[in-house]
Design an enzyme around this catalytic site. Structure first.
Site, PDB file in Angstrom:
ATOM      1  N   CYS A 127       0.864  -1.163   0.000  1.00 25.49           N
ATOM      2  CA  CYS A 127       0.000   0.000   0.000  1.00 25.49           C
ATOM      3  C   CYS A 127       0.902   1.214   0.000  1.00 25.49           C
ATOM      4  O   CYS A 127       2.111   1.093   0.132  1.00 25.49           O
ATOM      5  CB  CYS A 127      -0.857   0.021   1.270  1.00 25.49           C
ATOM      6  SG  CYS A 127      -1.756  -1.513   1.519  1.00 25.49           S
ATOM      7  N   ARG A 160       0.857   2.108  -5.912  1.00 29.45           N
ATOM      8  CA  ARG A 160       1.106   1.033  -4.944  1.00 29.45           C
ATOM      9  C   ARG A 160      -0.168   0.308  -4.530  1.00 29.45           C
ATOM     10  O   ARG A 160      -0.119  -0.734  -3.882  1.00 29.45           O
ATOM     11  CB  ARG A 160       1.774   1.606  -3.681  1.00 29.45           C
ATOM     12  CG  ARG A 160       3.097   2.279  -3.947  1.00 29.45           C
ATOM     13  CD  ARG A 160       3.629   2.920  -2.691  1.00 29.45           C
ATOM     14  NE  ARG A 160       4.136   1.927  -1.765  1.00 29.45           N
ATOM     15  CZ  ARG A 160       5.391   1.526  -1.690  1.00 29.45           C
ATOM     16  NH1 ARG A 160       6.292   2.048  -2.480  1.00 29.45           N
ATOM     17  NH2 ARG A 160       5.756   0.610  -0.814  1.00 29.45           N
ATOM     18  N   TRP A 166      -3.920  -1.773  -1.216  1.00 31.78           N
ATOM     19  CA  TRP A 166      -3.993  -2.977  -2.044  1.00 31.78           C
ATOM     20  C   TRP A 166      -4.237  -4.095  -1.047  1.00 31.78           C
ATOM     21  O   TRP A 166      -3.368  -4.436  -0.257  1.00 31.78           O
ATOM     22  CB  TRP A 166      -2.682  -3.176  -2.802  1.00 31.78           C
ATOM     23  CG  TRP A 166      -2.695  -4.366  -3.712  1.00 31.78           C
ATOM     24  CD1 TRP A 166      -3.182  -4.398  -4.986  1.00 31.78           C
ATOM     25  CD2 TRP A 166      -2.184  -5.676  -3.437  1.00 31.78           C
ATOM     26  NE1 TRP A 166      -3.005  -5.662  -5.512  1.00 31.78           N
ATOM     27  CE2 TRP A 166      -2.403  -6.460  -4.590  1.00 31.78           C
ATOM     28  CE3 TRP A 166      -1.569  -6.270  -2.334  1.00 31.78           C
ATOM     29  CZ2 TRP A 166      -2.026  -7.797  -4.664  1.00 31.78           C
ATOM     30  CZ3 TRP A 166      -1.191  -7.601  -2.419  1.00 31.78           C
ATOM     31  CH2 TRP A 166      -1.433  -8.349  -3.574  1.00 31.78           C
ATOM     32  N   ASN A 209       1.663  -0.306   5.854  1.00 27.98           N
ATOM     33  CA  ASN A 209       1.983  -1.089   4.660  1.00 27.98           C
ATOM     34  C   ASN A 209       2.785  -2.293   5.115  1.00 27.98           C
ATOM     35  O   ASN A 209       3.748  -2.136   5.867  1.00 27.98           O
ATOM     36  CB  ASN A 209       2.817  -0.238   3.693  1.00 27.98           C
ATOM     37  CG  ASN A 209       3.325  -1.050   2.518  1.00 27.98           C
ATOM     38  OD1 ASN A 209       2.630  -1.944   2.029  1.00 27.98           O
ATOM     39  ND2 ASN A 209       4.533  -0.747   2.079  1.00 27.98           N
ATOM     40  N   GLY A 210       2.380  -3.497   4.665  1.00 25.53           N
ATOM     41  CA  GLY A 210       3.124  -4.696   5.059  1.00 25.53           C
ATOM     42  C   GLY A 210       2.164  -5.745   5.590  1.00 25.53           C
ATOM     43  O   GLY A 210       0.952  -5.657   5.365  1.00 25.53           O
ATOM     44  N   GLU A 238       7.145 -12.610 -21.765  1.00 23.31           N
ATOM     45  CA  GLU A 238       6.946 -11.237 -21.289  1.00 23.31           C
ATOM     46  C   GLU A 238       5.758 -10.578 -21.999  1.00 23.31           C
ATOM     47  O   GLU A 238       4.946  -9.891 -21.382  1.00 23.31           O
ATOM     48  CB  GLU A 238       8.245 -10.442 -21.490  1.00 23.31           C
ATOM     49  CG  GLU A 238       8.162  -8.938 -21.296  1.00 23.31           C
ATOM     50  CD  GLU A 238       7.687  -8.507 -19.906  1.00 23.31           C
ATOM     51  OE1 GLU A 238       7.580  -9.348 -18.999  1.00 23.31           O
ATOM     52  OE2 GLU A 238       7.382  -7.309 -19.745  1.00 23.31           O
ATOM     53  N   LYS A 241       2.221  -9.113 -20.367  1.00 19.39           N
ATOM     54  CA  LYS A 241       1.652  -7.766 -20.586  1.00 19.39           C
ATOM     55  C   LYS A 241       0.163  -7.856 -20.914  1.00 19.39           C
ATOM     56  O   LYS A 241      -0.644  -7.117 -20.371  1.00 19.39           O
ATOM     57  CB  LYS A 241       2.347  -7.043 -21.755  1.00 19.39           C
ATOM     58  CG  LYS A 241       3.783  -6.669 -21.599  1.00 19.39           C
ATOM     59  CD  LYS A 241       4.062  -5.625 -20.561  1.00 19.39           C
ATOM     60  CE  LYS A 241       4.201  -6.229 -19.209  1.00 19.39           C
ATOM     61  NZ  LYS A 241       5.384  -6.219 -18.488  1.00 19.39           N
ATOM     62  N   GLU A 250      -1.966  -8.859 -17.909  1.00 15.25           N
ATOM     63  CA  GLU A 250      -2.068  -7.824 -16.876  1.00 15.25           C
ATOM     64  C   GLU A 250      -3.033  -6.718 -17.225  1.00 15.25           C
ATOM     65  O   GLU A 250      -3.819  -6.286 -16.389  1.00 15.25           O
ATOM     66  CB  GLU A 250      -0.691  -7.176 -16.644  1.00 15.25           C
ATOM     67  CG  GLU A 250       0.256  -7.991 -15.842  1.00 15.25           C
ATOM     68  CD  GLU A 250       1.523  -7.213 -15.589  1.00 15.25           C
ATOM     69  OE1 GLU A 250       1.768  -6.796 -14.465  1.00 15.25           O
ATOM     70  OE2 GLU A 250       2.301  -7.013 -16.552  1.00 15.25           O
ATOM     71  N   HIS A 308       3.140 -30.424 -28.288  1.00 14.44           N
ATOM     72  CA  HIS A 308       3.129 -31.385 -27.173  1.00 14.44           C
ATOM     73  C   HIS A 308       1.915 -31.204 -26.267  1.00 14.44           C
ATOM     74  O   HIS A 308       1.902 -31.718 -25.150  1.00 14.44           O
ATOM     75  CB  HIS A 308       4.430 -31.262 -26.360  1.00 14.44           C
ATOM     76  CG  HIS A 308       5.637 -31.706 -27.132  1.00 14.44           C
ATOM     77  ND1 HIS A 308       5.882 -33.023 -27.437  1.00 14.44           N
ATOM     78  CD2 HIS A 308       6.640 -31.001 -27.697  1.00 14.44           C
ATOM     79  CE1 HIS A 308       7.004 -33.108 -28.147  1.00 14.44           C
ATOM     80  NE2 HIS A 308       7.479 -31.893 -28.321  1.00 14.44           N
ATOM     81  N   LYS A 333       1.833  -1.796  -8.402  1.00 12.17           N
ATOM     82  CA  LYS A 333       3.164  -1.706  -9.012  1.00 12.17           C
ATOM     83  C   LYS A 333       4.233  -2.387  -8.182  1.00 12.17           C
ATOM     84  O   LYS A 333       5.056  -3.130  -8.682  1.00 12.17           O
ATOM     85  CB  LYS A 333       3.500  -0.227  -9.197  1.00 12.17           C
ATOM     86  CG  LYS A 333       4.855   0.029  -9.834  1.00 12.17           C
ATOM     87  CD  LYS A 333       4.762  -0.191 -11.296  1.00 12.17           C
ATOM     88  CE  LYS A 333       6.078   0.042 -12.006  1.00 12.17           C
ATOM     89  NZ  LYS A 333       6.041  -0.633 -13.325  1.00 12.17           N
TER      90      LYS A 333
HETATM   91  O1  M6R Z   1       9.814  -3.919  -9.155  1.00 13.90           O
HETATM   92  P1  M6R Z   1      10.119  -5.293  -9.635  1.00 13.90           P
HETATM   93  O2  M6R Z   1      10.818  -5.309 -10.966  1.00 13.90           O
HETATM   94  O3  M6R Z   1      10.852  -6.116  -8.636  1.00 13.90           O
HETATM   95  O4  M6R Z   1       8.705  -5.967  -9.864  1.00 13.90           O
HETATM   96  C1  M6R Z   1       8.611  -7.313 -10.219  1.00 13.90           C
HETATM   97  C2  M6R Z   1       7.207  -7.667 -10.661  1.00 13.90           C
HETATM   98  O5  M6R Z   1       6.297  -7.446  -9.630  1.00 13.90           O
HETATM   99  C3  M6R Z   1       6.789  -6.831 -11.875  1.00 13.90           C
HETATM  100  O6  M6R Z   1       7.672  -7.018 -12.949  1.00 13.90           O
HETATM  101  C4  M6R Z   1       5.377  -7.204 -12.319  1.00 13.90           C
HETATM  102  O7  M6R Z   1       5.357  -8.497 -12.832  1.00 13.90           O
HETATM  103  C5  M6R Z   1       4.901  -6.183 -13.348  1.00 13.90           C
HETATM  104  N1  M6R Z   1       3.556  -5.824 -13.079  1.00 13.90           N
HETATM  105  C6  M6R Z   1       5.042  -6.676 -14.747  1.00 13.90           C
HETATM  106  O8  M6R Z   1       4.479  -5.830 -15.696  1.00 13.90           O
END
Ligand code: M6R
Length: 590
Positions: A2, A27, A74, A100-101, A467, A471, A474, A490, A585
């Site tokens: 958060c 966050r 969050w 936060n935590g 990757e 994207k 997400e 397979h 994030k």
């Molecule tokens: O800040 P970080 O690179 O350690 O974050 C790692 C992942 O949480 C981050 O890459 C996440 O998968 C993103 N939302 C990808 O777009």
């Protein structure tokens, strides 16, 4: 995971806290709230929804008082409800806390407290104000109470507390989650991230684990858990506050993708001696182990390939949350390469702490200069890509790839050659944006009803398939699989039917012909084939053209249009690309 902020000053606190929360919303954005102190009372407003919605409904900025705390959530413990939103209060309503935590022992604490205290949320956080209530009722000051509370808590936290009977003071504590103090004349901030106060001051002090902060408008004091006062001096935050604004773009995500030519340029601006020094460290280590999560892990997978190509040997890539299951193999001759945009990802920090306990050396590739990971590492290369606010990692991935290329060339003792070759990267990327912009919008709209996508590729391009699929998942909320092209037959081929989109990343490199054979297999089952390549093929229903580059650099130019495709897919489906549901994030919980 958060965002928290505390502010004390001379002017109305709530508008300042609200504007700080806007810069922390990356966050967490499922609920928001602010508490202030006025006339010896806590004033509180909080609700579910994005910050803007909560503000529209409750006018958070109208809360009175020159001191207060704010939170964007969050959810971890307890659903997304108004009661679970922060700040949380004690029974008397005199103490308010944002956190936060994760308090791991909250169940024990709660069952111990519940005979005397009235809990109204399902959160782990709520134990903090109730614990504080007991200590403050015993006559402790707010800071004494906070110190005593920290001795009761297990887990990770950064929290800020205010108390209506000590109305000029905010008190905070940190264990495992980021906390930074911002200093300006007559104004003090305590926040999860310096971005929250950067517009008002660039003078900051990092709070370390086990420290307690006491701030009034004129002064900030630091204590350890034995109540001993600590001497700490401020430093300057290098980022500019307006880098963290949309600067006229519709979204941070689009802005950050379009910034990538500049990102590449800035990632190349490294201290050559440091790069060579790290390359030597890599060559000397008995083993090199990469750790990362999400996008950073995909970058590490490419790093592994680059290191192996340039003579750094074969290195495992471990998902940071899986690290504990491999930790036996880590020793003082191990070099851990940690990759993270934020440098605050809890899984990574935990893995790095464990590796340090085994005396491993830690090198990291990080964006946030002020991050915990950077401060825990023996050597760091920075991405230099400025704040990345969009929840999906885009420009940071490009910067991570560039840095891995540089390290690879340095391992092969060819750093200057690498720098020369990569000097063209900004123009490859800019050309790519220009070439594909409109076509990708059309493609995203054409495929906007599709629910399954398959990204296939071989060799290094396979990591780009992974990757790119991440994207799309997400931000467009679509099922997408990134898989080695050779694996399709397979099993997953059973899922291909008429019109199923198959995106083949098949530049004209060592993987080209074999990937095309797999594309044909998919096409024969009715797939709608999108080819990402520098060479057009009849089998492609749609061609996404990438520039012809040296084989090793194809991942760098292939990911760019696929990020844009994911972005346009989110827009075509009416989704907010900056704030995908259920995500945040910076994942600061395990
Ligand atoms: O800040 P970080 O690179 O350690 O974050 C790692 C992942 O949480 C981050 O890459 C996440 O998968 C993103 N939302 C990808 O777009």
């Amino acid at each position: 995971m958060c965002g928290i902020i505390g502010f004390v000053g001379e002017e109305q606190a709530a508008p300042i806290i609200l504007s700080s929360l806007e810069n922390l919303e990356y966050r967490g954005y499922d609920s928001a709230g602010i508490a202030t102190i006025s006339d010896g009372k806590i004033c509180l407003k909080k609700d579910v929804g994005h910050l803007e919605e909560v503000q529209q409904k409750h006018h958070l900025d109208e809360l009175p008082g020159v001191l207060g705390i704010g939170h964007v959530r969050w959810a971890t413990h307890g659903g997304v409800t108004a009661n679970n939103a922060h700040p949380h209060l004690d029974c008397s309503g005199n103490i308010a806390v944002v956190h936060n935590g994760i308090i791991e022992n909250y169940r024990e604490l709660r069952s111990r407290l519940k005979s005397k205290h009235n809990f109204i949320s399902q959160t782990d956080t709520e134990v903090i104000p109730h614990l504080l209530e007991d200590y403050l009722n015993d006559g402790a000051s707010l800071e004494e109470g906070v110190i005593r509370v920290t001795k009761q808590l297990q887990g990770s936290y950064a929290f800020v507390a205010i108390y209506s009977r000590e109305p000029g003071k905010i008190v905070a504590a940190r264990q495992g989650n980021s906390l930074i103090v911002g200093l300006a004349d007559g104004r003090k901030f305590i926040a999860s991230d310096s971005l929250s106060f950067l517009k008002m001051t660039d003078q900051a002090i990092f709070v370390e684990d086990g420290e307690i902060v006491v701030a009034t408008k004129d002064k900030v004091r630091f204590f350890n858990q034995d109540s001993l006062e600590l001497e700490k001096s401020p430093g300057k935050i290098d980022w500019k506050w307006d880098e963290a604004t949309k600067q006229g773009y519709d979204s941070f995500t689009l802005k950050e993708i379009l910034e990538e030519p500049e990102t590449a340029r800035r990632a190349l601006m490294q201290d050559k001696n440091l790069v060579m020094d790290m390359a030597l460290g890599i060559l000397r280590a008995r083993q090199v182990v990469f750790i990362g999560c999400g996008t950073s892990r995909y970058a590490a997978l490419l790093g592994r390939y680059v290191f192996s190509k340039f003579g750094g040997g074969f290195s495992p890539v471990i998902i940071a949350s899986e690290y504990p299951y491999f930790s036996e193999s880590i020793d003082s001759n191990t070099l851990v390469m940690a990759v993270s945009q934020s440098g605050e990802t809890a899984d990574i920090l935990e893995a790095v702490r464990a590796a340090k306990r085994k005396s491993a050396t830690i090198f990291s590739i990080v964006n946030r200069v002020d991050s915990s990971l950077a401060r825990m590492s023996n050597k760091v290369l920075y991405l230099n890509c400025g704040p990345e606010i969009g929840v999906v990692a885009t420009k940071s991935f490009v910067a991570q790839l560039i840095i891995f290329y540089l390290l690879g060339f340095a391992i092969g003792n060819k750093l200057d050659e690498g720098l020369d070759k990569l000097a063209a990267a900004p123009s490859w990327i800019a050309g790519n944006h220009r070439e594909n912009g409109k076509g990708l919008i059309k493609l995203a709209w054409k495929l906007r009803k599709r629910k399954d996508f398959y990204y296939i590729a071989r060799g290094t391009n396979f990591h780009i398939a992974g990757e790119a699929a991440l994207k799309l998942k997400e931000i467009a909320y679509v099922h997408a699989d990134g898989m080695p092209a050779g694996e399709l037959k397979h099993g997953s081929l059973a899922l291909i039917e008429k019109g199923t989109p198959v995106i083949a990343i098949c530049p004209e490199d060592y993987t080209f012909h074999e990937t095309l054979s797999n594309v044909e297999e998919a096409k024969a089952r009715g797939a709608f084939v999108i080819g990402v390549s520098d060479r057009r093929e009849d089998v492609f229903d749609k061609w996404i053209k990438i520039p012809k580059v040296e084989e090793i650099f194809y991942p760098l130019v292939s990911i760019v249009p696929l990020q844009l495709f994911a972005y346009h897919s989110a827009i075509a489906r009416g989704l907010d690309p900056d704030k995908p549901r259920n995500l945040a994030k910076s994942v600061t919980v395990k």
